[in-house]
Design a protein around this motif. Sequence first.
Motif, mmCIF file in Angstrom:
data_model
loop_
_atom_site.group_PDB
_atom_site.id
_atom_site.type_symbol
_atom_site.label_atom_id
_atom_site.label_comp_id
_atom_site.label_asym_id
_atom_site.label_seq_id
_atom_site.Cartn_x
_atom_site.Cartn_y
_atom_site.Cartn_z
ATOM 1 N N ARG A 151 7.869 -4.987 -16.098
ATOM 2 C CA ARG A 151 6.607 -5.709 -16.041
ATOM 3 C C ARG A 151 6.101 -5.889 -14.577
ATOM 4 O O ARG A 151 6.647 -6.016 -13.733
ATOM 5 N N CYS A 152 4.680 -6.097 -14.848
ATOM 6 C CA CYS A 152 3.859 -6.187 -13.527
ATOM 7 C C CYS A 152 3.789 -7.706 -13.037
ATOM 8 O O CYS A 152 3.632 -7.792 -11.802
ATOM 9 N N ARG A 153 3.657 -8.561 -13.748
ATOM 10 C CA ARG A 153 3.212 -9.966 -13.423
ATOM 11 C C ARG A 153 3.928 -10.735 -12.113
ATOM 12 O O ARG A 153 3.383 -11.277 -11.361
ATOM 13 N N PRO A 154 5.459 -10.422 -12.258
ATOM 14 C CA PRO A 154 6.036 -11.051 -11.377
ATOM 15 C C PRO A 154 5.921 -10.735 -9.787
ATOM 16 O O PRO A 154 5.813 -11.776 -8.905
ATOM 17 N N ASP A 155 5.179 -9.544 -9.348
ATOM 18 C CA ASP A 155 4.647 -9.375 -8.144
ATOM 19 C C ASP A 155 3.653 -8.128 -8.303
ATOM 20 O O ASP A 155 4.056 -6.802 -8.073
ATOM 21 N N ALA A 156 2.613 -8.353 -8.930
ATOM 22 C CA ALA A 156 1.409 -7.533 -9.136
ATOM 23 C C ALA A 156 1.155 -6.253 -8.166
ATOM 24 O O ALA A 156 1.136 -5.211 -8.050
ATOM 25 N N GLU A 157 0.998 -7.090 -6.555
ATOM 26 C CA GLU A 157 0.469 -6.214 -5.581
ATOM 27 C C GLU A 157 1.654 -4.924 -5.003
ATOM 28 O O GLU A 157 1.578 -4.044 -4.943
ATOM 29 N N ASN A 158 2.858 -5.616 -5.207
ATOM 30 C CA ASN A 158 4.121 -4.508 -4.903
ATOM 31 C C ASN A 158 4.339 -3.951 -6.095
ATOM 32 O O ASN A 158 4.820 -2.524 -5.860
ATOM 33 N N TRP A 159 4.098 -4.250 -7.209
ATOM 34 C CA TRP A 159 4.264 -3.344 -8.605
ATOM 35 C C TRP A 159 3.299 -2.056 -8.352
ATOM 36 O O TRP A 159 3.740 -0.957 -8.660
ATOM 37 N N LYS A 160 2.212 -2.351 -7.667
ATOM 38 C CA LYS A 160 1.082 -1.404 -7.505
ATOM 39 C C LYS A 160 1.641 -0.238 -6.677
ATOM 40 O O LYS A 160 1.819 1.083 -6.648
ATOM 41 N N LYS A 161 2.296 -0.825 -5.584
ATOM 42 C CA LYS A 161 2.819 -0.056 -4.478
ATOM 43 C C LYS A 161 4.128 0.670 -4.872
ATOM 44 O O LYS A 161 4.337 2.048 -4.692
ATOM 45 N N TYR A 162 4.905 0.129 -5.932
ATOM 46 C CA TYR A 162 6.016 0.766 -6.415
ATOM 47 C C TYR A 162 5.615 2.065 -7.366
ATOM 48 O O TYR A 162 6.086 2.911 -7.398
ATOM 49 N N TRP A 163 4.556 1.880 -8.171
ATOM 50 C CA TRP A 163 4.072 3.201 -9.102
ATOM 51 C C TRP A 163 3.191 4.048 -8.043
ATOM 52 O O TRP A 163 3.703 5.330 -8.342
ATOM 53 N N ARG A 164 2.900 3.707 -6.955
ATOM 54 C CA ARG A 164 2.514 4.885 -6.027
ATOM 55 C C ARG A 164 3.521 5.470 -5.563
ATOM 56 O O ARG A 164 3.455 6.727 -5.248
ATOM 57 N N SER A 165 4.478 4.833 -4.953
ATOM 58 C CA SER A 165 5.761 5.435 -4.498
ATOM 59 C C SER A 165 6.394 6.526 -5.472
ATOM 60 O O SER A 165 6.641 7.766 -5.121
ATOM 61 N N ILE A 166 6.263 5.941 -6.740
ATOM 62 C CA ILE A 166 7.061 6.963 -7.874
ATOM 63 C C ILE A 166 6.119 8.275 -8.016
ATOM 64 O O ILE A 166 6.801 9.117 -8.184
ATOM 65 N N VAL A 167 4.927 8.059 -8.204
ATOM 66 C CA VAL A 167 3.945 8.945 -8.202
ATOM 67 C C VAL A 167 4.105 9.894 -7.098
ATOM 68 O O VAL A 167 4.333 11.310 -7.123
ATOM 69 N N ALA A 168 4.215 9.624 -5.966
ATOM 70 C CA ALA A 168 4.148 10.402 -4.573
ATOM 71 C C ALA A 168 5.828 11.084 -4.690
ATOM 72 O O ALA A 168 5.723 12.178 -4.500
ATOM 73 N N ALA A 169 6.677 10.573 -5.175
ATOM 74 C CA ALA A 169 7.883 11.177 -5.303
ATOM 75 C C ALA A 169 8.104 12.340 -6.264
ATOM 76 O O ALA A 169 8.564 13.359 -6.077
ATOM 77 N N MET A 170 7.255 11.901 -7.296
ATOM 78 C CA MET A 170 7.275 13.229 -8.570
ATOM 79 C C MET A 170 6.394 14.141 -8.241
ATOM 80 O O MET A 170 6.808 15.490 -8.604
ATOM 81 N N ARG A 171 5.269 13.734 -7.567
ATOM 82 C CA ARG A 171 4.345 14.871 -6.945
ATOM 83 C C ARG A 171 4.955 15.704 -6.160
ATOM 84 O O ARG A 171 4.301 16.889 -5.521
ATOM 85 N N SER A 172 5.912 15.357 -5.374
ATOM 86 C CA SER A 172 6.569 15.963 -4.134
ATOM 87 C C SER A 172 7.303 17.155 -4.589
ATOM 88 O O SER A 172 7.664 18.014 -3.881
ATOM 89 N N VAL A 173 7.478 17.298 -5.741
ATOM 90 C CA VAL A 173 8.600 18.284 -6.226
ATOM 91 C C VAL A 173 7.792 19.441 -6.464
ATOM 92 O O VAL A 173 6.994 19.699 -7.330
ATOM 93 N N GLU A 174 8.284 20.686 -6.295
ATOM 94 C CA GLU A 174 7.641 21.792 -6.142
ATOM 95 C C GLU A 174 7.423 22.390 -7.690
ATOM 96 O O GLU A 174 8.341 22.380 -8.313
ATOM 97 N N GLY A 175 6.228 22.654 -7.914
ATOM 98 C CA GLY A 175 6.073 23.332 -9.429
ATOM 99 C C GLY A 175 5.349 22.306 -10.479
ATOM 100 O O GLY A 175 4.965 22.684 -11.479
#
Length: 341
Positions: free
Chosen positions: A174-198
């Motif tokens: 859930r987001c509420r306990p730290d919304a700003e860092n939650w958004k950074k966490y989502w961005r980090s996950i997406v960057a990690a998954m998009r880094s995979v070839e194909g």
Amino acid sequence: MSHRGRWLAGACISTLAVGLLVTGAALGPPPREGSGSSARPEVAVGAYLHYGSPGVDRMQELSHWLGGAELRAGHTYLPGDTWSNIEGAPDSLGSWARWRNARADRLFVLNVPMQARNEADVPDGQVAKLIRAGARGENDHHFERLARRLVSLGVPDTVIVLGWEMNGFNYTHRCRPDAENWKKYWRSIVAAMRSVEGQRFLFDFAPNRGIDAIPWTKCYPGDDVVDIVGMDSYDQPPGDSFDEQVTQPYGLQQQVDFARAHGKLISYPEWGLFRNGDNPEYMRDMLGWIADHRPLYHSITDYCPHGVWQCSQNPRSAEVFREFLSNEQGRGGPADFDHRE
């Protein structure tokens, strides 16, 4: 809805074939003015039937009940108990991948937790620490492994419903306990998954309808890391009537308006009956809303009390689905379906 609840998907099998699960809408928002396109591409329609391989078999059975109607959205969840499961360990992913690749126009929709122990009633203080660790990239390797697993299975275009219902009170992601860092966490996950070839993943941001624990707009991580603005919407308060579900703060209309303003597709990964029981008026209105607003896909949660095929307790709503199917076949499509009777 909880993953524990989804394990009940084999209960309450009904003999009522219903007409929801046919092509009923179209891709994304209406074309922009001047785009030169007036086509209404077909939506991918499906149901959540079971988290594992039985869900694939039930897609075929449901299609049979519907007279051969093609269900194009296969929807399941990764368990959020351990990191190995979030990394894509379940063998059933192979079954879903084979289902997806049997037809080029199908979508595979996968709900992915952002934290292990995702339903363990972790207190807010601990959740905030976990969010900050994720924002630092400490979990990226888990999501890279998931991305490689999906690419290796031949489903590099999976729709990833990441951290669903993040605006709620319950999940560890859930987001509420730290919304700003939650958004950074989502961005980090997406960057990690998009880094995979194909990979060609689509990332679906899917809050609960309404404010819940926090307005979902406060959790939105940015247009560059979101492809779809989804919404999980059940027939329950807040919003006793469907009109209230549409107009309430952070409700269905705000979702559509927000997505349009940000140039995003919309979706309904989870929807169905709930607190108000067998409610044909709700079903008629929700089907009409879907027909009018053209989500990329929608997936009814089809077990009791939400569902219409695996649950026998909603016969009046099943009749509405039959009406919808009749209109779809006999009058040229969902735009003719009078959902405001």
